[in-house]
Design a protein around this motif. Structure first.
Motif, PDB file in Angstrom:
ATOM      1  N   GLU A  23      45.493  29.677  49.135  1.00 57.85           N
ATOM      2  CA  GLU A  23      45.376  30.410  47.883  1.00 57.85           C
ATOM      3  C   GLU A  23      46.565  31.345  47.698  1.00 57.85           C
ATOM      4  O   GLU A  23      47.130  31.841  48.666  1.00 57.85           O
ATOM      5  CB  GLU A  23      44.063  31.189  47.809  1.00 57.85           C
ATOM      6  CG  GLU A  23      43.961  32.370  48.740  1.00 57.85           C
ATOM      7  CD  GLU A  23      42.747  33.243  48.478  1.00 57.85           C
ATOM      8  OE1 GLU A  23      42.004  32.996  47.521  1.00 57.85           O
ATOM      9  OE2 GLU A  23      42.546  34.202  49.262  1.00 57.85           O
ATOM     10  N   CYS A  53      40.428  20.244  44.944  1.00 55.16           N
ATOM     11  CA  CYS A  53      40.152  21.611  44.481  1.00 55.16           C
ATOM     12  C   CYS A  53      38.996  21.609  43.481  1.00 55.16           C
ATOM     13  O   CYS A  53      38.125  22.488  43.531  1.00 55.16           O
ATOM     14  CB  CYS A  53      41.395  22.212  43.828  1.00 55.16           C
ATOM     15  SG  CYS A  53      42.643  22.804  44.999  1.00 55.16           S
ATOM     16  N   PHE A  85      44.925  27.780  43.702  1.00 60.11           N
ATOM     17  CA  PHE A  85      44.572  27.103  44.949  1.00 60.11           C
ATOM     18  C   PHE A  85      45.315  25.779  45.090  1.00 60.11           C
ATOM     19  O   PHE A  85      45.433  25.008  44.127  1.00 60.11           O
ATOM     20  CB  PHE A  85      43.056  26.849  45.003  1.00 60.11           C
ATOM     21  CG  PHE A  85      42.254  28.116  44.956  1.00 60.11           C
ATOM     22  CD1 PHE A  85      42.034  28.860  46.102  1.00 60.11           C
ATOM     23  CD2 PHE A  85      41.749  28.589  43.749  1.00 60.11           C
ATOM     24  CE1 PHE A  85      41.313  30.050  46.057  1.00 60.11           C
ATOM     25  CE2 PHE A  85      41.034  29.764  43.691  1.00 60.11           C
ATOM     26  CZ  PHE A  85      40.815  30.506  44.846  1.00 60.11           C
TER      27      PHE A  85
END
Length: 222
Positions: free
Chosen positions: A62, A80, A71
């Motif tokens: 992150e 993700c 992310f």
């Protein structure tokens, strides 16, 4: 000798085995453990025997970009999205027995997410929701995935994963009763049911092999 004279006295309830699974949605080994070991073990054992925590994040990274979290996932943007869908599902459903079958459905399919451009919550996700948790509000889950709540949940999972001691080296990363060791990891992956049965301090259910009933031969008789 009180117990022998009063067999109906309530016995103290043993603490459940605590299992935390740190994983990522598109990791083949994570999917295999969740689908072939964790879900069947959960189905077989009484709820008071095993307490499961799922943390979908894994080997993601992150970054804080202009005050917003961004992310990068090991298997790309699709992973993700899968992580976020599952985090939002847990957040909205709250009850483990409601959301775990949906996550099992997602992870056991050919693809956790499909047709991402068409809708942020893919058709497979809707199908799994319809089958296993039709009472859940799809709109709220979609809003979570698209909005700040989903980002906050992923940041929370990132913090939980980074706080692991020892730090995770791979996923799935399995923590049993607050501990991770190579031996516990290997035992959980080989036979989670056997591991939980051996660790549980209470009365063992039939699923642990304690039944004295004769075994019925398996097979398809003529």
């Amino acid at each position: 000798q009180v117990e022998s004279r009063c067999p109906n006295l309530p016995h103290p309830v043993a603490a459940p085995v605590q299992l935390s699974l740190y994983y990522e949605s598109l990791c083949p080994a994570c999917r295999e453990f969740l689908v072939l070991e964790l879900f069947p073990t959960w189905l077989l054992l009484p709820s008071e025997m095993l307490n499961i925590t799922l943390v979908p994040y894994g080997n993601a990274e992150e970054r804080n970009i202009s005050g917003k979290w961004d992310f990068q996932c090991q298997h790309g943007p699709e992973e993700c999205l899968g992580n976020m869908i599952e985090a939002c599902l847990m957040h909205e459903a709250k009850n483990f027995s409601t959301y775990f079958p949906v996550i099992f459905c997602l992870e056991s399919g050919s693809s956790v997410t499909k047709n991402l451009e068409a809708h942020p919550m893919c058709p497979l996700s809707w199908q799994c929701l319809q089958i296993y948790a039709p009472e859940l509000d799809r709109g709220r889950i979609a809003a979570c995935v698209q909005g700040d709540t989903g980002m906050a949940l992923m940041h929370q999972n990132a913090q939980l994963t980074k706080a692991l001691d020892p730090p995770h080296q791979f996923v799935p990363w399995i923590v049993i009763n607050g501990k991770h060791t190579d031996e516990l990891q290997a035992q959980a992956e080989a036979s989670l049911l056997g591991l939980v049965c051996s660790l549980y301090q209470g009365e063992k259910p039939e699923a642990c092999g304690g039944s004295k009933a004769p075994k019925t031969p398996l097979g398809c008789r003529r």
